[in-house]
Scaffold this active site. Structure first.
Site, PDB file in Angstrom:
ATOM      1  N   GLY A 167       0.900  -1.121  -0.140  1.00 15.62           N
ATOM      2  CA  GLY A 167       0.031   0.002   0.010  1.00 15.62           C
ATOM      3  C   GLY A 167       0.834   1.160   0.143  1.00 15.62           C
ATOM      4  O   GLY A 167       0.435   2.223  -0.773  1.00 15.62           O
ATOM      5  N   GLN A 176      -7.013   1.281   5.036  1.00 19.95           N
ATOM      6  CA  GLN A 176      -7.878   0.946   6.133  1.00 19.95           C
ATOM      7  C   GLN A 176      -9.595   0.726   5.813  1.00 19.95           C
ATOM      8  O   GLN A 176     -10.102  -0.120   6.636  1.00 19.95           O
ATOM      9  CB  GLN A 176      -7.905   1.694   7.291  1.00 19.95           C
ATOM     10  N   THR A 179       8.950  -8.437 -12.142  1.00 21.65           N
ATOM     11  CA  THR A 179       8.107  -9.377 -12.271  1.00 21.65           C
ATOM     12  C   THR A 179       7.041  -9.492 -11.125  1.00 21.65           C
ATOM     13  O   THR A 179       7.120  -9.177  -9.982  1.00 21.65           O
ATOM     14  CB  THR A 179       8.778 -10.689 -12.283  1.00 21.65           C
ATOM     15  N   CYS A 188       5.793   6.657  20.951  1.00 19.66           N
ATOM     16  CA  CYS A 188       7.020   5.980  22.106  1.00 19.66           C
ATOM     17  C   CYS A 188       7.197   4.265  22.098  1.00 19.66           C
ATOM     18  O   CYS A 188       8.436   4.209  22.511  1.00 19.66           O
ATOM     19  CB  CYS A 188       6.360   6.370  23.601  1.00 19.66           C
TER      20      CYS A 188
END
Length: 393
Positions: A73, A183, A241, A331
């Site tokens: 994506g 999504q 390919t 974090c």
């Protein structure tokens, strides 16, 4: 080993459907031809690619020839944003791009990289639900604006954008419109014949297909400059390919997803999502849903910020209880900064650090959710008891 395991990180990746694996398997072994070869094995592979292209196109009501397979994506986003921007600039159309503050890094980083190549860009703000205003988009369009890229639905907070209205603004001004639907595709119904979008990104592993394969819908007549050069595969837009097993897997996953949507699976998931959200908010005080609610939210997606504690601590204790989720806070990857998406919605740094995303699949049961609702509140209580911020309140 915990008594129960609940996987709630489906926005990160889904489990490959066994039917998808079954469809892919022959193309690793007995049907191993290169689809660009003219002999029997090559023709066999080409037929499989063509079938998968038709299956993938049907998911969004596109024409098969308008679907380009990519390696991910993220690659599809890069091809759409960079390829369109370069092609339009070459035509003398302009060099101004518009995007939003909550885009996936694949699109946002592509736009910012183009900024170093002589393009100009505008980053639109979002409201507290993570929504882009069509009026703000219209106000940002300039005579030299050529491309708008705004995601269909956000991966961190689940908000579905008003894509039709945003696309209509672009059409009125003759501006090309790309949306990252990674999504959304396979989870909500999308019809590119009805929506005013010119390009749309998908990824198989978000809809129970394999990793390492993406697709870009490109409306007929749109010209892109390829970002990969070589043998000219995929209509000259993506050399290399073709990954036949993964493409076959994408097609089968898309076919299954379409059948599931036609049967109303998104409505069933949305009802469980709302049950989950209500349970978390009622059982854990000073907790807030992030993103939009109801029809403006992905049906499988929940996300929260829990005050006075950090996402990393919640993830570790949930993991110990057999509950696998993710945090919107960066974090967890070593950064001290919280999620840019959450900050863009107006949350302060301290609150944004306490983010948690729990995303379901069609395999998630009410019993799974009840298990999480049993285990999650004591985890929050334990972490808050150790928090100097909570004790000082």
């Amino acid at each position: 080993m915990t008594a129960r395991e609940v996987y709630l990180d489906n926005s990160a990746t889904t489990r490959t459907d066994p039917r998808v694996l079954e469809a892919m398997a022959p193309y690793f072994s007995e049907k191993y031809g290169n689809p660009n070869s003219l002999h029997k094995y090559g023709r066999e592979a080409r037929a499989a690619v063509d079938t998968a292209r038709a299956q993938t196109a049907a998911l969004i009501n596109a024409e098969p020839a308008d679907v380009v397979f990519t390696g991910a994506g993220s690659e599809a986003d890069n091809l759409a944003v960079k390829g369109a921007a370069w092609a339009l600039r070459e035509k003398g159309k302009g060099a101004h791009i518009i995007t939003s503050a909550i885009e996936h890094h694949a699109a946002l980083s592509s736009v910012k990289w183009l900024g170093k190549m002589g393009f100009e860009y505008t980053i639109l703000p979002v409201d507290g639900r993570g929504m882009v205003s069509p009026d703000a988009l219209e106000a940002a369009i300039r005579p030299d604006t050529t491309l708008v890229t705004i995601m269909f639905a956000n991966n961190e907070i689940g908000t579905i954008q008003p894509i039709k209205k945003l696309g209509e603004v672009c059409r009125r001004h003759g501006v090309m419109f790309h949306t990252d639907a990674v999504q959304a595709a396979g989870h909500i119904k999308i019809d590119v014949k009805e929506l005013p979008v010119d390009m749309l990104t998908m990824a198989a592993h978000k809809m129970y297909g394999p990793k390492g394969i993406g697709a870009l819908y490109v409306r007929r007549g749109i010209k892109l400059i390829p970002t990969l050069h070589g043998g000219g595969q995929e209509f000259g837009l993506r050399s290399g390919t073709e990954n036949v097993p993964a493409i076959v897997g994408f097609g089968k996953a898309a076919e299954i997803a379409k059948a599931r949507l036609d049967a109303g699976a998104d409505k069933k998931l949305a009802a469980m999502r709302d049950y989950f959200i209500e349970g978390v908010l009622s059982k854990i005080p000073e907790t807030r849903l992030t993103g939009a609610a109801g029809d403006d939210r992905l049906p499988f997606h929940t996300s929260f910020v829990v005050k006075y504690i950090e996402g990393e601590g919640m993830l570790l204790l949930l993991d110990a209880a057999g509950i696998y989720a993710s945090s919107g806070s960066a974090c967890t990857s070593g950064s001290l900064e919280p999620s840019y998406v959450l900050l863009a919605t107006g949350l302060d740094h301290a609150t944004a650090h306490g983010s948690l995303r729990l995303t379901m699949s069609h395999e998630t049961t009410k019993e799974d959710i009840d298990y999480v609702l049993e285990k999650f509140p004591p985890i929050v209580e334990k972490l808050r008891a150790m928090s100097p911020f909570y004790n000082k309140k």
